[in-house]
Design a protein around this motif. Structure first.
Motif, mmCIF file in Angstrom:
data_model
loop_
_atom_site.group_PDB
_atom_site.id
_atom_site.type_symbol
_atom_site.label_atom_id
_atom_site.label_comp_id
_atom_site.label_asym_id
_atom_site.label_seq_id
_atom_site.Cartn_x
_atom_site.Cartn_y
_atom_site.Cartn_z
ATOM 1 N N GLU A 88 0.854 -1.196 0.000
ATOM 2 C CA GLU A 88 0.000 0.000 0.000
ATOM 3 C C GLU A 88 0.889 1.245 0.000
ATOM 4 N N ILE A 89 0.555 2.198 -0.897
ATOM 5 C CA ILE A 89 1.355 3.420 -0.971
ATOM 6 C C ILE A 89 0.487 4.619 -0.608
ATOM 7 N N ALA A 90 1.138 5.642 -0.078
ATOM 8 C CA ALA A 90 0.439 6.841 0.389
ATOM 9 C C ALA A 90 0.540 7.942 -0.659
ATOM 10 N N GLY A 91 -0.400 8.909 -0.543
ATOM 11 C CA GLY A 91 -0.283 10.124 -1.335
ATOM 12 C C GLY A 91 -1.077 10.166 -2.610
ATOM 13 N N ALA A 92 -1.827 9.111 -2.914
ATOM 14 C CA ALA A 92 -2.647 9.118 -4.128
ATOM 15 C C ALA A 92 -4.033 9.645 -3.790
ATOM 16 N N THR A 93 -4.516 10.677 -4.520
ATOM 17 C CA THR A 93 -5.880 11.174 -4.335
ATOM 18 C C THR A 93 -6.790 10.415 -5.296
ATOM 19 N N LEU A 94 -7.815 9.743 -4.724
ATOM 20 C CA LEU A 94 -8.684 8.866 -5.499
ATOM 21 C C LEU A 94 -10.133 9.301 -5.352
ATOM 22 N N LYS A 95 -10.953 8.950 -6.329
ATOM 23 C CA LYS A 95 -12.386 9.167 -6.218
ATOM 24 C C LYS A 95 -13.108 8.075 -6.992
ATOM 25 N N GLU A 138 -6.769 10.874 -9.200
ATOM 26 C CA GLU A 138 -6.712 12.290 -9.551
ATOM 27 C C GLU A 138 -5.319 12.878 -9.332
ATOM 28 N N VAL A 139 -4.693 12.510 -8.226
ATOM 29 C CA VAL A 139 -3.345 13.002 -7.915
ATOM 30 C C VAL A 139 -2.451 11.786 -7.711
ATOM 31 N N VAL A 140 -1.297 11.786 -8.429
ATOM 32 C CA VAL A 140 -0.390 10.641 -8.404
ATOM 33 C C VAL A 140 0.694 10.883 -7.359
ATOM 34 N N PRO A 141 1.035 9.866 -6.570
ATOM 35 C CA PRO A 141 2.132 10.035 -5.607
ATOM 36 C C PRO A 141 3.441 10.344 -6.328
ATOM 37 N N ASP A 142 4.318 11.019 -5.651
ATOM 38 C CA ASP A 142 5.599 11.387 -6.233
ATOM 39 C C ASP A 142 6.382 10.132 -6.613
ATOM 40 N N GLY A 143 6.935 10.152 -7.819
ATOM 41 C CA GLY A 143 7.757 9.028 -8.270
ATOM 42 C C GLY A 143 6.991 7.927 -8.960
ATOM 43 N N TYR A 144 5.705 8.162 -9.213
ATOM 44 C CA TYR A 144 4.894 7.125 -9.858
ATOM 45 C C TYR A 144 4.200 7.679 -11.094
ATOM 46 N N LYS A 145 3.791 6.741 -11.966
ATOM 47 C CA LYS A 145 2.988 7.096 -13.129
ATOM 48 C C LYS A 145 1.512 6.971 -12.776
ATOM 49 N N LYS A 146 0.671 7.792 -13.411
ATOM 50 C CA LYS A 146 -0.767 7.724 -13.189
ATOM 51 C C LYS A 146 -1.300 6.390 -13.688
ATOM 52 N N ALA A 147 -2.127 5.740 -12.849
ATOM 53 C CA ALA A 147 -2.704 4.447 -13.222
ATOM 54 C C ALA A 147 -3.921 4.647 -14.119
ATOM 55 N N ASP A 148 -4.239 3.642 -14.900
ATOM 56 C CA ASP A 148 -5.457 3.664 -15.706
ATOM 57 C C ASP A 148 -6.678 3.576 -14.811
ATOM 58 N N ASN A 197 -12.690 -9.602 -4.232
ATOM 59 C CA ASN A 197 -13.138 -9.106 -2.918
ATOM 60 C C ASN A 197 -12.522 -7.755 -2.587
ATOM 61 N N LYS A 198 -11.717 -7.235 -3.553
ATOM 62 C CA LYS A 198 -11.057 -5.961 -3.305
ATOM 63 C C LYS A 198 -10.744 -5.316 -4.647
ATOM 64 N N VAL A 199 -10.941 -3.998 -4.736
ATOM 65 C CA VAL A 199 -10.565 -3.258 -5.937
ATOM 66 C C VAL A 199 -9.160 -2.722 -5.708
ATOM 67 N N ILE A 200 -8.223 -3.213 -6.559
ATOM 68 C CA ILE A 200 -6.808 -2.852 -6.376
ATOM 69 C C ILE A 200 -6.349 -2.018 -7.568
ATOM 70 N N MET A 201 -5.852 -0.842 -7.272
ATOM 71 C CA MET A 201 -5.253 0.007 -8.304
ATOM 72 C C MET A 201 -3.760 0.084 -8.028
ATOM 73 N N LYS A 202 -2.954 -0.303 -9.072
ATOM 74 C CA LYS A 202 -1.512 -0.345 -8.890
ATOM 75 C C LYS A 202 -0.841 0.778 -9.675
ATOM 76 N N ASP A 203 0.097 1.455 -9.021
ATOM 77 C CA ASP A 203 0.872 2.510 -9.665
ATOM 78 C C ASP A 203 2.257 1.975 -10.012
ATOM 79 N N GLU A 204 2.661 2.257 -11.247
ATOM 80 C CA GLU A 204 4.003 1.870 -11.682
ATOM 81 C C GLU A 204 4.969 2.996 -11.357
ATOM 82 N N ALA A 205 6.039 2.616 -10.657
ATOM 83 C CA ALA A 205 7.043 3.618 -10.323
ATOM 84 C C ALA A 205 7.705 4.122 -11.597
#
Length: 688
Positions: A162-169, A204-214, A239-247
């Motif tokens: 789990e990574i911090a700093g991503a703004t999601l909606k 909406e907002v990508v954590p520093d050092g990562y690419k925006k996920a689809d 059982n879980k919606v997982i969004m992965k960010d590529e560094a």
């Protein structure tokens, strides 16, 4: 209303037992009726079809008789969105119960009104219907979508943490309603309450050092199941919606330099690299063929886009058969600065940083283990060197080792430097007049010796090509065989310019078919055939030849191509006709030597029997005659003249006319007039 049943007994005498009047009286009770009106109002976004599944039960409290209804049996007022069912009932007490109101995916609150009082519940108390009275029970269902807990995880693509700093909606696909955005927290899964429906998870907002996920498309079913839409458009349960960010990746640039005695093709066939991600253990292998090659610097380069982290770069193959690896160096630097320079290592650990480039350079030097091998090119006897053969040697992978021409620069034996391995000697093109020899496979062992040979020499032998050129000669015309044998030919090899000459006397003669034949053994190649002499004295000649069925006039052929093991046929034909000479024939009066006309004359060729008829004229006659013996005979004399005696004369091969072996300019036949005595005197000696 229907009366109660009456039970009675008739005895043997026909009397009703216990009934003095012998009469049965059945009395119907007076029926008192009223109306029970049911209405249904539905609040909430449910379909009409789902609403029609709602059911009711109406029970008469006195008789316990129960009637059941579905909302589908009610009439529907589209304007007021109200279902209504009007029942004719007995004036008694009733209860009304809504037996089913559930709709999948919704919670429901049911209330009813009798008169003005609204009561929560699905079953009424007793309702008294008076005679001719009317009671309305108004049911109302309020439906709200049922919420389900949905877990949302924001992870690193590589380590799945789990990574911090991503703004999601989350956005409802149908209503476009947004769920309040949140910011992901380290090592923590976020939970939202969502009713059934289709949604989009958006970063909406990508954590520093990562690419925006689809964006992720998912749906919550009416029973609370979560499904995620795949790239192929199908949904799969989770059982879980997982969004992965590529560094954001960094780069590894691998470069390879090779010095020594191996060529580019050899290096690319055997050298490869393995790159291992230390975290995921993912392995990728790259052949040197996958690298970009810089011809000027003799360097291969491969640029790899890698996620940040630790890697192991390993050269899988360093040795090359037949070569000695004398030096292996690696130079590693980060951000353009040399970090270290080491030797005798086949692998190195490197670290890739985001948006940074890590360089690793491999330098190998190869010395060839080579031995002397000699190649001879001879004729089939093995003793005569053959020059001009185009030869090459390839290794067992088909790589060219060397190419040369035998005998070039007066070289008798060609020397090669070969390392241990399997090779093939190939003749690409044989010299003129020789056949291409079969390839020779040979092996140089680890000691530098050719296996199966007493000496380190390969001899390739060429056989000469073999073909036939057949010349035939046919003669038309009456010429002696001895004269025909003087005819001559010239055969020229167009490649070597070698000329061979023949007379017809060298040919064999078929007496039956009158054909001369000469069969020549020649090398395969191109030839011209020329009849150099066909003249026979006192004859004119027309020469033709036939090639491939086509007759051509002339004495010299075009080029004739004769293949190895093939035949070339050239059929010459000479047509001879005798030469003709102009001979003057005159008919004269014996007395005055004047030409006379009107005599019919015949000239007969005493050799052939041919006869030519002419008439005398005052100017004489010109006749074309070939050489031979002739007789001039007068058939009919002119009027007043006697027929003269025949004259024998000869036309020689040089065109002269002779009578009694004396050359004359003209053949003159003289006629004697009739009735005249002609006295002639010939004097021999010197008398004047």
């Amino acid at each position: 209303m229907v009366a109660d049943d009456i039970t009675f007994v008739v005895d043997n005498d026909g009397n009703i037992v216990g009934n003095d009047q012998n009469t049965i009286i059945m009395e119907d009770k007076h029926i008192e009726k009223g109306k029970l009106i049911l209405t249904k109002t539905v609040e909430g976004n449910i379909s009409k079809e789902n609403a029609k599944k709602i059911t009711f039960k109406v029970m008469n409290q006195e008789t316990k008789k129960t009637d059941k209804y579905t909302l589908d049996e009610f009439s529907y007022d589209e304007a007021s969105k109200t279902w209504t069912k009007e029942l004719d009932v007995l004036a008694e007490e009733y209860t009304v119960e809504e037996t089913n109101s559930s709709v999948e995916g919704y919670t429901v609150k049911t209330t009813y009104k009798i008169d003005t009082q609204e009561i929560e519940g699905k079953k009424t108390e007793s309702i008294q219907i008076e005679n001719q009275g009317e009671v309305t029970v108004a049911f109302k269902n309020s439906y709200t979508p049922k919420p389900y807990e949905v877990a949302i995880s924001k992870q690193d693509l590589t380590n799945e943490k789990e990574i911090a700093g991503a703004t999601l909606k989350i956005v409802n696909q149908k209503t476009k309603e947004e769920v309040a955005p949140w910011v992901s927290e380290k090592d923590k899964t976020h939970t939202v309450s969502l009713p059934f429906g289709e949604y989009i998870l958006i970063e909406e907002v990508v954590p520093d050092g990562y690419k925006k996920a689809d964006d992720i498309y998912f749906k919550v079913s009416k029973n609370g199941e979560i499904s995620i839409k795949g790239k192929d458009g199908t949904y799969s349960k989770t059982n879980k919606v997982i969004m992965k960010d590529e560094a954001k990746p960094g780069k590894i640039v691998i470069s390879k330099s090779v010095t020594g005695s191996i060529n580019k093709e050899q290096a690319e066939k055997v050298i490869s690299f393995k790159v291992t991600n230390n975290s995921t253990k993912e392995v990728n292998t790259y052949s040197l063929k996958d690298f970009n090659y810089d011809e000027s610097n003799k360097k291969w380069t491969k640029e790899l886009i890698q996620v940040a982290g630790g890697y192991k770069v390993e050269e899988l193959v360093t040795s090359i058969k037949g070569h000695k690896l004398s030096l292996t160096q690696y130079q590693i630097n980060e951000n353009g600065e040399i970090k270290e320079k080491v030797t005798d290592k086949i692998a190195e650990k490197v670290t890739v940083k985001k948006d940074k480039t890590t360089f690793i350079e491999f330098e190998n030097n190869y010395d060839l283990n080579v031995f002397d091998v000699e190649i001879d090119k001879t004729d089939i006897s093995g003793t005569k060197e053959v020059d001009g053969a185009k030869l090459k040697v390839i290794d067992e992978e088909g790589n060219l080792v060397e190419r040369w021409i035998s005998g070039q620069d007066d070289e008798k034996t060609h020397k090669l430097k070969l390392s241990p391995g399997k090779y093939t000697l190939i003749e690409e093109e044989a010299p003129y007049g020789y056949r291409v020899a079969d390839p020779i496979d040979f092996t140089v062992n680890e000691n530098g010796k050719i296996e199966g040979m007493s000496e380190n020499k390969i001899t390739m032998k060429d056989e000469k090509t073999q073909a036939k050129l057949i010349l035939t000669k046919t003669i038309e015309g009456d010429i002696p065989k001895k004269d025909a044998q003087k005819i001559t030919f010239k055969v020229t090899n167009q490649k070597t310019n070698k000329v061979d000459k023949y007379t017809l006397d060298d040919f064999s003669y078929d007496e039956v078919n009158k054909i001369w034949t000469k069969e020549l053994d020649v090398l395969a190649g191109e030839y011209t055939v020329e009849e150099t002499n066909s003249s026979i004295e006192d004859y004119t000649v027309k020469t033709t030849f036939i090639i491939n069925g086509q007759e051509v006039e002339g004495k010299k052929t075009e080029s004739i191509q004769i293949e190895d093991q093939g035949k070339g046929n050239v059929a010459f034909k000479n047509s001879y006709t005798p030469k003709l000479y102009e001979v003057s024939i005159r008919k004269q009066d014996i007395l005055n030597n004047e030409d006379i006309e009107g005599a019919s004359l015949q000239i007969q060729n005493k050799d052939t029997g041919e006869i030519i008829s002419i008439d005398s004229s005052k100017d004489g006659q010109k006749v074309n005659l070939g050489y031979g013996n002739y007789s001039l005979t007068e058939i009919t004399a002119p009027d007043g003249y006697k027929i003269a005696n025949p004259i024998e004369f000869v036309v020689t091969k040089d065109g002269k006319v002779k009578i009694n072996d004396k050359v004359v300019n003209e053949v003159i036949m003289k006629d004697q007039p009739i009735g005249k005595l002609v006295i002639t005197k010939t004097i021999q000696g010197n008398l004047k």
